[in-house]
Motif scaffolding. Structure first.
Motif, mmCIF file in Angstrom:
data_model
loop_
_atom_site.group_PDB
_atom_site.id
_atom_site.type_symbol
_atom_site.label_atom_id
_atom_site.label_comp_id
_atom_site.label_asym_id
_atom_site.label_seq_id
_atom_site.Cartn_x
_atom_site.Cartn_y
_atom_site.Cartn_z
ATOM 1 N N GLU A 48 0.861 -1.180 0.000
ATOM 2 C CA GLU A 48 0.000 0.000 0.000
ATOM 3 C C GLU A 48 0.897 1.229 0.000
ATOM 4 O O GLU A 48 1.950 1.227 0.613
ATOM 5 C CB GLU A 48 -0.916 0.004 1.225
ATOM 6 N N TYR A 56 -5.015 -2.491 -2.061
ATOM 7 C CA TYR A 56 -6.412 -2.230 -1.709
ATOM 8 C C TYR A 56 -6.993 -1.162 -2.636
ATOM 9 O O TYR A 56 -8.120 -1.284 -3.110
ATOM 10 C CB TYR A 56 -6.510 -1.768 -0.250
ATOM 11 N N GLU A 57 -6.218 -0.114 -2.907
ATOM 12 C CA GLU A 57 -6.717 0.984 -3.737
ATOM 13 C C GLU A 57 -7.048 0.493 -5.150
ATOM 14 O O GLU A 57 -8.056 0.897 -5.730
ATOM 15 C CB GLU A 57 -5.689 2.123 -3.784
ATOM 16 N N ARG A 113 -10.289 -1.421 -4.860
ATOM 17 C CA ARG A 113 -11.402 -0.499 -4.635
ATOM 18 C C ARG A 113 -11.811 0.172 -5.943
ATOM 19 O O ARG A 113 -12.990 0.247 -6.286
ATOM 20 C CB ARG A 113 -11.017 0.560 -3.600
ATOM 21 N N GLU A 167 -21.889 3.260 1.486
ATOM 22 C CA GLU A 167 -20.642 3.422 2.235
ATOM 23 C C GLU A 167 -19.638 4.248 1.429
ATOM 24 O O GLU A 167 -19.481 4.061 0.234
ATOM 25 C CB GLU A 167 -20.039 2.062 2.590
ATOM 26 N N ARG A 201 -16.471 4.222 1.219
ATOM 27 C CA ARG A 201 -15.345 3.532 0.570
ATOM 28 C C ARG A 201 -15.699 3.005 -0.813
ATOM 29 O O ARG A 201 -14.822 2.688 -1.609
ATOM 30 C CB ARG A 201 -14.821 2.409 1.451
ATOM 31 N N PHE A 202 -17.006 2.914 -1.119
ATOM 32 C CA PHE A 202 -17.436 2.435 -2.430
ATOM 33 C C PHE A 202 -17.852 3.564 -3.357
ATOM 34 O O PHE A 202 -18.430 3.324 -4.402
ATOM 35 C CB PHE A 202 -18.571 1.426 -2.286
ATOM 36 N N GLN A 203 -17.552 4.793 -2.979
ATOM 37 C CA GLN A 203 -17.914 5.947 -3.790
ATOM 38 C C GLN A 203 -16.674 6.474 -4.496
ATOM 39 O O GLN A 203 -15.591 6.519 -3.924
ATOM 40 C CB GLN A 203 -18.519 7.060 -2.930
ATOM 41 N N THR A 260 -13.901 9.361 -3.036
ATOM 42 C CA THR A 260 -13.666 9.315 -1.590
ATOM 43 C C THR A 260 -12.657 8.238 -1.328
ATOM 44 O O THR A 260 -12.491 7.322 -2.111
ATOM 45 C CB THR A 260 -14.962 9.026 -0.795
ATOM 46 N N ARG A 261 -12.002 8.357 -0.221
ATOM 47 C CA ARG A 261 -10.940 7.413 0.075
ATOM 48 C C ARG A 261 -11.024 7.012 1.523
ATOM 49 O O ARG A 261 -11.077 7.856 2.397
ATOM 50 C CB ARG A 261 -9.606 8.073 -0.212
ATOM 51 N N LYS A 262 -11.033 5.736 1.771
ATOM 52 C CA LYS A 262 -11.051 5.237 3.149
ATOM 53 C C LYS A 262 -9.658 5.427 3.718
ATOM 54 O O LYS A 262 -8.665 5.041 3.143
ATOM 55 C CB LYS A 262 -11.445 3.763 3.169
ATOM 56 N N GLN A 263 -9.582 6.029 4.874
ATOM 57 C CA GLN A 263 -8.280 6.241 5.516
ATOM 58 C C GLN A 263 -8.011 5.197 6.550
ATOM 59 O O GLN A 263 -8.840 4.680 7.161
ATOM 60 C CB GLN A 263 -8.241 7.628 6.157
#
Length: 149
Positions: free
Chosen positions: A62, A108-109, A112, A139, A141-143, A146-149
């Motif tokens: 990552e 992961y990115e 995603r 959610e 993270r599925f948009q 946007t980014r899940k931190q």
């Protein structure tokens, strides 16, 4: 980064998406290329001495950069520490390219972004959100964007 050592060892024993014995140099002063068993499992790259079952190290793929250095050499460096570079020498240019592609797909990115792409394609074709049935379509993270931190 914090991790549970037992869980990491358990993950290292899982079937690999890709594995091979290749030459590797770690980012230590005076380090030389050494033959290592390198094993890609999910988004971890484990490396082992060729005669041992326990990994001697693991790289979490990552926030990293995978770069082709020479015909059959690639490197992994991390965005936060670009001078800390792990080098890998493959038997052929084809093997090198296969490793680069597999490593780039492991983050992961990347997964995603692939999920978002295919979600949108399915929604265009069917008019339905495929994630809605799982209750997770809203959610963040599925948009896209946007980014899940």
């Amino acid at each position: 980064m914090r991790y549970n050592e037992r869980e990491l060892l358990s993950l290292a024993r899982q079937p690999a998406e890709k594995a091979a014995e290749i030459l590797m140099r770690v980012p230590k002063k005076g380090s030389v290329l050494k033959k290592r068993l390198v094993k890609l499992v999910v988004n971890f790259l484990f490396y082992f001495r060729t005669d041992e079952a326990e990994p001697i190290g693991a790289l979490l793929l990552e926030h990293c950069r995978i770069t082709k250095e020479e015909e059959n050499v690639f490197s992994i460096s991390f965005i936060e520490e670009p001078e800390r570079k792990y080098c890998f020498e493959c038997d052929s240019e084809q093997q090198c390219q296969e490793w680069i592609e597999a490593l780039k797909r492991a983050s992961y990115e990347f997964m995603r972004r692939s999920l978002i792409f295919y979600r949108n394609e399915i929604q265009k074709m069917t008019g339905k959100d495929p994630l809605e049935q799982y209750g997770i379509s809203e959610e963040a993270r599925f948009q896209l964007g946007t980014r899940k931190q």
